[in-house]
Design a protein around this motif. Structure first.
Motif, short mmCIF file in Angstrom:
data_model
loop_
_atom_site.label_atom_id
_atom_site.label_comp_id
_atom_site.label_asym_id
_atom_site.label_seq_id
_atom_site.Cartn_x
_atom_site.Cartn_y
_atom_site.Cartn_z
N LEU A 53 6.45 1.36 6.18
CA LEU A 53 6.87 0.86 7.56
C LEU A 53 6.59 2.01 8.34
N THR A 54 7.19 3.16 8.17
CA THR A 54 7.05 4.48 8.73
C THR A 54 5.69 4.85 8.98
N LEU A 55 4.92 4.54 8.00
CA LEU A 55 3.29 4.79 8.20
C LEU A 55 2.84 4.12 9.39
N GLY A 56 2.99 2.72 9.01
CA GLY A 56 2.35 1.95 10.08
C GLY A 56 2.80 2.08 11.40
N GLU A 57 4.23 2.60 11.54
CA GLU A 57 4.73 2.78 12.99
C GLU A 57 3.82 3.95 13.46
N THR A 58 3.61 4.89 12.78
CA THR A 58 3.08 6.00 13.08
C THR A 58 1.71 5.99 13.49
N TYR A 59 0.79 5.07 12.65
CA TYR A 59 -0.47 4.78 13.08
C TYR A 59 -0.23 4.18 14.42
N GLN A 60 0.45 3.24 14.68
CA GLN A 60 0.51 2.38 15.88
C GLN A 60 0.99 3.52 17.16
N THR A 61 1.89 4.31 17.09
CA THR A 61 2.01 5.44 17.80
C THR A 61 0.77 6.35 18.11
N ALA A 62 -0.07 6.75 17.07
CA ALA A 62 -1.18 7.39 17.32
C ALA A 62 -2.48 6.62 17.96
N GLY A 63 -2.04 5.39 18.18
CA GLY A 63 -3.16 4.45 18.92
C GLY A 63 -4.12 3.81 17.80
N GLN A 64 -3.91 3.99 16.58
CA GLN A 64 -4.79 3.69 15.53
C GLN A 64 -4.28 2.06 15.01
N LEU A 65 -4.47 1.27 15.99
CA LEU A 65 -4.02 -0.12 15.59
C LEU A 65 -4.71 -0.86 14.44
N GLU A 66 -6.05 -0.50 14.34
CA GLU A 66 -6.81 -1.08 13.30
C GLU A 66 -6.19 -0.68 11.95
N LEU A 67 -5.63 0.38 11.68
CA LEU A 67 -4.81 0.99 10.38
C LEU A 67 -3.48 0.41 10.47
N ALA A 68 -2.70 0.34 11.81
CA ALA A 68 -1.42 0.06 11.77
C ALA A 68 -1.12 -1.49 11.69
N MET A 69 -1.99 -2.43 12.14
CA MET A 69 -1.53 -3.75 11.90
C MET A 69 -1.68 -4.37 10.71
N PRO A 70 -2.60 -4.13 9.79
CA PRO A 70 -2.69 -4.51 8.41
C PRO A 70 -1.64 -4.11 7.58
N LEU A 71 -1.33 -2.80 7.63
CA LEU A 71 -0.02 -2.11 7.09
C LEU A 71 1.11 -2.59 7.46
N LEU A 72 1.33 -2.97 8.59
CA LEU A 72 2.68 -3.49 8.89
C LEU A 72 2.59 -4.94 8.68
N GLU A 74 1.29 -6.19 6.01
CA GLU A 74 1.54 -6.07 4.46
C GLU A 74 3.06 -5.70 4.19
N THR A 75 3.53 -4.85 4.98
CA THR A 75 4.72 -4.36 4.82
C THR A 75 5.95 -5.43 4.94
N LEU A 76 5.54 -6.45 6.15
CA LEU A 76 6.51 -7.27 6.33
C LEU A 76 6.38 -8.47 5.07
N ARG A 77 5.14 -8.89 4.76
CA ARG A 77 5.02 -9.73 3.69
C ARG A 77 5.98 -9.25 2.42
N LEU A 78 5.77 -8.03 2.03
CA LEU A 78 6.27 -7.51 0.91
C LEU A 78 7.79 -7.56 0.97
N MET A 79 8.09 -7.18 2.11
CA MET A 79 9.71 -7.24 2.24
C MET A 79 10.38 -8.53 2.38
N LYS A 80 9.36 -9.47 2.78
CA LYS A 80 10.24 -10.93 2.67
C LYS A 80 10.21 -11.34 1.33
N ILE A 81 9.11 -11.04 0.47
CA ILE A 81 9.35 -11.65 -0.96
C ILE A 81 10.32 -10.69 -1.64
#
Length: 87
Positions: A53-72, A74-81
């Motif tokens: 989650l922190t990595l995804g948020e950091t990609y987002q902060t860095a403006g790297q949304l193409e890396l942030a969104m899929p990671l976030l 996937e994180t949400l999917r895994l957390m729900k499971i």
């Protein structure tokens, strides 16, 4: 060292780098810590998911949304499971 406490501390340090605006340092540390956490703790361990989650948020902060969104997503999917949808 891949001791769980070391991995946890590295993830927290990376969060500090992010807050300090040192995004390249934070991203490198988080990516490394995430891969080692997956091996040592397992892909679904709460600390691994928190680092993910922190990595995804950091990609987002860095403006790297193409890396942030899929990671976030996937994180949400895994957390729900593994933590439940109501966690």
């Amino acid at each position: 060292n891949d001791h769980p406490a070391t991995l946890y501390t590295e993830a927290n340090l990376a969060h500090g780098y992010r807050e300090a605006g040192q995004l390249d340092t934070a991203l490198a540390l988080l990516a490394d810590t995430l891969e080692r956490s997956k091996v040592k703790l397992g892909e679904y361990h709460p600390d691994t998911l928190a680092t993910m989650l922190t990595l995804g948020e950091t990609y987002q902060t860095a403006g790297q949304l193409e890396l942030a969104m899929p990671l976030l997503e996937e994180t949400l999917r895994l957390m729900k499971i593994h933590r439940g949808a109501d966690h």
